[in-house]
Each structure stands twice: as C-alpha cells, then as structure tokens.
Design an enzyme around this catalytic site. Structure first.
Site, PDB file in Angstrom:
ATOM      1  N   LYS A  52       0.863  -1.193   0.000  1.00  0.00           N
ATOM      2  CA  LYS A  52       0.000   0.000   0.000  1.00  0.00           C
ATOM      3  C   LYS A  52       0.895   1.237   0.000  1.00  0.00           C
ATOM      4  O   LYS A  52       1.394   1.643   1.031  1.00  0.00           O
ATOM      5  CB  LYS A  52      -0.926  -0.005   1.211  1.00  0.00           C
ATOM      6  CG  LYS A  52      -1.975   1.097   1.172  1.00  0.00           C
ATOM      7  CD  LYS A  52      -2.948   0.958   2.324  1.00  0.00           C
ATOM      8  CE  LYS A  52      -4.030   2.020   2.229  1.00  0.00           C
ATOM      9  NZ  LYS A  52      -3.505   3.386   2.346  1.00  0.00           N
ATOM     10  N   CYS A  58     -22.540  25.696  25.169  1.00  0.00           N
ATOM     11  CA  CYS A  58     -21.916  25.755  23.847  1.00  0.00           C
ATOM     12  C   CYS A  58     -20.794  26.793  23.853  1.00  0.00           C
ATOM     13  O   CYS A  58     -21.005  27.935  24.265  1.00  0.00           O
ATOM     14  CB  CYS A  58     -22.956  26.126  22.795  1.00  0.00           C
ATOM     15  SG  CYS A  58     -22.255  26.346  21.137  1.00  0.00           S
ATOM     16  N   CYS A 102     -26.589  29.247  16.102  1.00  0.00           N
ATOM     17  CA  CYS A 102     -25.198  28.936  16.457  1.00  0.00           C
ATOM     18  C   CYS A 102     -24.343  28.999  15.196  1.00  0.00           C
ATOM     19  O   CYS A 102     -24.567  28.226  14.248  1.00  0.00           O
ATOM     20  CB  CYS A 102     -25.134  27.560  17.103  1.00  0.00           C
ATOM     21  SG  CYS A 102     -23.497  27.097  17.687  1.00  0.00           S
TER      22      CYS A 102
END
Length: 664
Positions: A113, A403, A427
């Site tokens: 990979k 918040c 918000c």
C-alpha cells in the site's frame, strides 16, 4: 538520414533508454550520454516544429503552464478501501466473501500500500491522453501536463494493450530523492518539506510543469479499469501492465488463503523500511475479476478488497489544554491541544478526544504526558496517559456545560455519547457547517464556492442559510477578500448551475441528520418529491427498505420545523430540483416492487452494473447473496455452481438475462 527520420530515431532511442532506466532500473547508457541525446532532439524539434509530437521524450522536461486545473468526472469511480488491523479482521472479511461466493475457491492478490497521491491515467490507442487525481473518488483534477514529466509514466505503450482503458496508481516521492530535495532546500536557506506523501501530492498541483519535472517523482501502477481488457484477474492485470510498459512493483504475490496473506503482511511489516519509498500497509484483493463483480461494492468501498494497516506510530507529548468544536449538526467534539511533536512525518499540535466518555475512560488531565497515534484516521488521537509522569496537582477534566460558540446549555440524548448544542439556527458554526455541506462535491457541487468563502459570506452577513445563496449578486461578492471579477462570475454561475442537480443529491444536501447519500437516494426513489416526503409519517418511513426508526424520526423532525419548510419553499421558488424529473420518471417503473434479485455471472446484452440499475429503476432490490428473501437469481455465463446449488436448495427461481429483460 533526413531530418524527420533522425528525429523519429532519436525519439525511439530515448524512449527505450527512459524505460530501461526508470521502469526496469537497468540503464544501458550514462546520464551524460542520455542528456546529450535529449539536447540534440530538443534542438532538432525547435528547428523543425512541423514534426511536433505531443508525446516526444522532450515533454518530460516540462514547460506547460496550467493556471486552473479542470475538474473531471471519473468514468469509473475511484473507491476508497475498508481498513483492517488484525488477522481476525481479515478472517471476518473472508467469511463475508464466502457467504456471497459460496464454496468457490478464492485466491487473493497482495500488494504493497504505497503512501502517495492516487492517480488515474487514461490511454487511447496506446497514447496517454489524460491524468486525473483521485479527488473525492467521483471526480478529480486534471493534471496531465504535470504527470507527463514523470519519467516512469509511459507516454506511448508497447505490446497488445486494449484500445482504451484506465490504469490507477500512486504518485510517490522515493525517500532518497526526498532527502536530496530537502538538503538542497536547507542549503538554499529554505524550510525543508515535511514528508514525501504531501510533497508528492502538492507537486501534482504546481502550475509550471517544468518545476514538477525537477522533482524525482515516481508512478507505481496497481489497477486496470475498463471493459474488454483481455485479462481475467488482478494478478494477470499486473503482469500485462508490466508488458505494456508500466512500472508495476515486483512485490505483489498471489495467495491461496488468509495464512499466506498474513505471511506476506508479517514479512513487509518488518522489511518495509528496506523499500525505496514509504508504504503504510498491504492491500488484499480477491484475484478473480469475475468474483470481484459478484461481490460488488458498498456505498464507499469494494467488498472484494481490504487494506491492512500497519500498527500506527505512537509518540508521547504534553496535553496543554482542551478546546471544543461545534459541527454542522450541533455535535460538540473535544480537541486536545498538544505540545507540538513529530508523528508519521508531520508535526502534530492537536488530537481528537471524541467525547466526554472517552475523556473519562482515559482519565486524561491537563498537563499529562499522553500517547498519541495516527492510525486509520486523518486526525491523530490520544490513546493513553503516562501515569508515571502525572503531576500530583492534575485535576480531572470537567466537560463543558454550555456551547463554546453561542453559550446555549448543551444537551445529551439518552444512549448517545455526544453532547449537542440545540441552538440549531442561531449557532454560527452550525449555520456555516450546513451551508458548507450543501455546496460540497457530493451534494450541490457549487464550483467557485469553497468552505472559506462560505464562512466569509456568513461573517459578512450576506447569507445565513443555504437558500440565501440563490439571492447573491456579483456586486455583493466582489468586495470579499481574494475575490476578483472572474472568481465572482464563477461563483454566481456555479450557484445557477446547481439548480440542475438531481433531487436525490439535493435531498442529501439539505443536511437532514442521518440522511447520507445512500439513504437520500432511497428516499428520493420512494417518495419522488420533497412534498411527498414531508407528509410521510414515521410508520411510512420505517416501511421503506433499510430505513430505521432513528432515520425516520430525524426526517419527521426536520419537516416539523417551520424554519426548514420556509427554506424549502424558497428553494422551490429559485428552481432547485425538489422532485424526480419527468425524464427519470419515464425511465422508471414499479413493476419489480417487492422483488429482490441476485445478479450472478457474465452477461451479453447489458453489463452487470446496468442490470442492477434496471432492477432498481423498476422498483426492485438488488441483493448481495442468495437467501430465503431472494425472489430471483439472474444468471449469466460463468455463474458459480455453489450459487446454483444454494438457489435450488432454497427454492429460488433462476432466470436468464433475456427472461429478466422480458419482465421489464
């Protein structure tokens, strides 16, 4: 020798030496001799432009300028891969494969990979015509001029190549070349590049291809894409690609079972540092293309491939503070602010802490020495605390109650780990996040409008929701920072063009919680218009295949909001597609409603994917494996005997391609 023949002979000779040096690693002449021949060809081409060839070896030195990289839709999607981290993960994957394929013998191709930048190359009649970055998998940026300067990318193929096909690979920067580049930068008093992967990726977007040509980029190819390729398996495809002139690493192995796969993985986990470039794991693919078709895809990844990621590098550093981010859905995520530390080639200053439960589980405290690792996630995460170095004054973290953006008290629903700010429409990060989601590539794909511009438009008070976008004028956006007249034109045109986006993508763009791309597609198909969906009850929604109670409740809650309904009415007025078009309705029917089909084998009149699309367009469901719920198996050539036996045992009717086409 006449001039045209001399130019042609030089081109052939230089192409051969270029292939010997950069692909076979077996040069036959010195670098000086090669450079002298190249200069001779450049001189002849300059004197005789009538013999111009866009694929001459001289193109490798670059010189083309690309101001804007065109966005190109991939004709065949470039999927991401599911990750695994243990033998148990691989065995689970193998069992899932067996459930679909039955007792068919399955072989696996194992490949390294590569840690670079994914690329898709398109060839027509053996000539490289286009190179496109992966982008989001659906579309990427065309970087053809830059890729043509990479010496290991063949401009012309040799042998029995198909008329037209794509080949996928990784643009990498070998470690030796990266070290040399950085030494040159240090000597010049410039800041060194951080890691090979990001430098390789950034190189593809340089405007001057002659600058790309100076960088020792390499291209390692790993996957053919297209139809009528003349190969039956992944491993055979790799062998053929080598014959056609591509640089395909020799390390790929064909394995018979998981034990052999793990032997390959274990070897390269130890020996990867001996390679000339970086790898971060192993990719395991079901070898047979026929079996790959049988297994198909999820919404994000092929079911027939898995990436095994090597154990993540881990470092220790100090947790200086915790800040909190608010996402578009109102979810609050704690972020650890760290003493900067080097991890996997990049300087890490922040790490995810996920949620309050994770903070409590780790008992992480400000001032702690924490262990950070970068696993399958892009953002590093804290995985532990060095308690032996903890200060006796360190206090447990108290999760915030309000918040951090608008001060509204946070809520936490029963059974959920995340805290949320319920002030959905007031918000600022939620407002900005919803609009950024709306304009994203898989949603409305508004070209000319990026996340930073959205944030600026919100900050300037020009928009407060995604419907406001359709009222913007050129005069309003020109004064914005870094917004020239052309950019303003592109933005307004991009918004106008988004009115053509089909209903299923508009539905995804609305940002209804839990309604991702796949769910949006199902809901659009079932209800056909936003008005019908808005009237749906929880019971009606749960009755739709694969729609659970959580999604149903979220949809009903969205349409219970007067604010959302007003926004939708405005979108209708602006001409946004909020119902399935008449053309789509004409192509579809409900004739197969309630029926589940499993498609198996190779077909003559339509491809397997076209068959699946026909089933879905006509109201049916495509199943991945035969079960008692399967109505019909549509069988083509090479259908496995185990599938036939299972269908017979369950009494599931097997029909041919023609019988299915007659049904619709």
């Amino acid at each position: 020798m006449d001039i045209q023949k001399e130019i042609s002979a030089l081109r052939q000779e230089l192409t051969k030496h270029n292939y010997n040096y950069y692909v076979l690693d077996a040069p036959e002449i010195t670098d000086y001799e090669f450079d002298m021949k190249l200069k001779a060809l450049q001189k002849l081409e300059a004197e005789h432009p009538e013999y111009n060839d866009p694929n001459s070896p001289t193109i490798r030195v670059g010189g083309m300028i690309t101001k804007n990289f065109k966005t190109i839709k991939h004709s065949i999607r470039m999927y991401s891969l599911d990750n695994s981290y243990s033998k148990e993960d691989l065995e689970d994957w193998e069992r899932r494969i067996a459930r679909v394929l039955g007792d068919e013998t399955v072989e696996f191709t194992c490949e390294l990979k590569y840690d670079g930048a994914s690329i898709s190359l398109t060839y027509k009649n053996g000539i490289l015509v286009r190179a496109v970055t992966r982008g989001d998998g659906v579309q990427g940026d065309e970087v053809t001029n830059n890729v043509k300067t990479i010496r290991s990318v063949p401009l012309k193929l040799q042998g029995d190549y198909p008329d037209e096909f794509e080949i996928r690979g990784e643009i990498v920067l070998p470690l030796e070349g990266f070290a040399k580049m950085n030494q040159e930068r240090v000597n010049a008093g410039e800041v060194p590049y951080m890691n090979p992967r990001n430098t390789a990726s950034g190189s593809l977007k340089l405007q001057d291809s002659s600058e790309v040509a100076k960088r020792p980029l390499d291209c390692l190819l790993y996957s053919l894409a297209g139809t009528n390729l003349g190969v039956e398996s992944q491993f055979e495809g790799l062998q053929k690609a080598k014959e056609w002139g591509f640089k395909v690493p020799q390390q790929a192995r064909l394995c018979k079972n998981t034990d052999q796969v793990m032997d390959f993985i274990n070897y390269w986990e130890v020996h990867r540092h001996e390679l000339p470039y970086e790898i971060d794991g192993i990719v395991i693919k079901v070898n047979s293309f026929h079996q790959q078709d049988e297994l198909g895809y999820t919404a994000k990844a092929p079911r027939w491939a898995m990436a095994y990621k090597f154990k993540a590098e881990q470092v220790s550093t100090v947790l200086k503070s915790i800040s909190y981010q608010v996402g578009r859905t109102g979810a609050v995520t704690p972020v650890a602010n760290l003493e900067p530390v080097l991890l996997a080639g990049t300087t890490v200053k922040r790490a995810s802490l996920h949620n309050a439960d994770q903070i409590e589980k780790l008992d992480v405290r400000i001032g702690d020495y924490v262990y950070v690792e970068k696993g399958g996630e892009i953002i590093p995460k804290i995985v532990g605390v060095d308690l032996s170095r903890r200060s006796e004054h360190a206090m447990p973290v108290e999760y915030i109650q309000n918040c951090p953006e608008c001060g509204t008290p946070l809520i936490r629903n029963a059974g959920e780990a995340q805290h949320y700010c319920p002030n959905i429409y007031g918000c600022n990060p939620q407002i900005t996040g919803r609009i950024q989601h709306f304009i994203s590539r898989n949603a409305m794909n508004i070209e000319g409008l990026g996340a930073e511009t959205v944030a600026l438009l919100v900050k300037q008070g020009l928009i407060s929701n995604y419907a406001d976008l359709y009222q913007l004028t050129k005069e309003q956006v020109i004064p914005l920072e870094r917004m020239a007249e052309k950019s303003a034109d592109n933005l307004i045109q991009g918004i106008e063009k988004s009115k053509e986006i089909p209903f299923e993508r508009v539905l995804f763009a609305l940002g209804i919680r839990y309604v991702g791309q796949t769910v949006a597609k199902k809901l659009a198909k079932e209800f056909k218009s936003i008005d019908a969906l808005a009237q749906a009850t929880i019971d009606t929604l749960v009755g739709v295949d694969e729609i659970g109670a959580r999604i149903a409740e979220s949809v009903v809650e969205f349409f219970d909001s007067n604010y959302n309904n007003q926004i939708i009415e405005r979108l209708k007025g602006y001409g946004v597609q909020l119902e399935i078009s008449a053309e789509q309705l004409e192509e579809s029917s409900e004739i197969l409603k309630g029926l589940t089909f499993v498609v198996s084998g190779v077909f003559e009149k339509v491809s397997r994917n076209e068959l699946k699309e026909l089933i879905e367009k006509n109201g049916g469901k495509v199943g991945s494996s035969i079960s008692s719920k399967t109505s019909y198996v549509v069988a083509g050539d090479k259908m496995g005997p185990s599938k036939k036996n299972k269908a017979d045992a369950l009494g599931v009717k097997i029909i041919t391609e023609d019988m299915f086409l007659d049904m619709i």
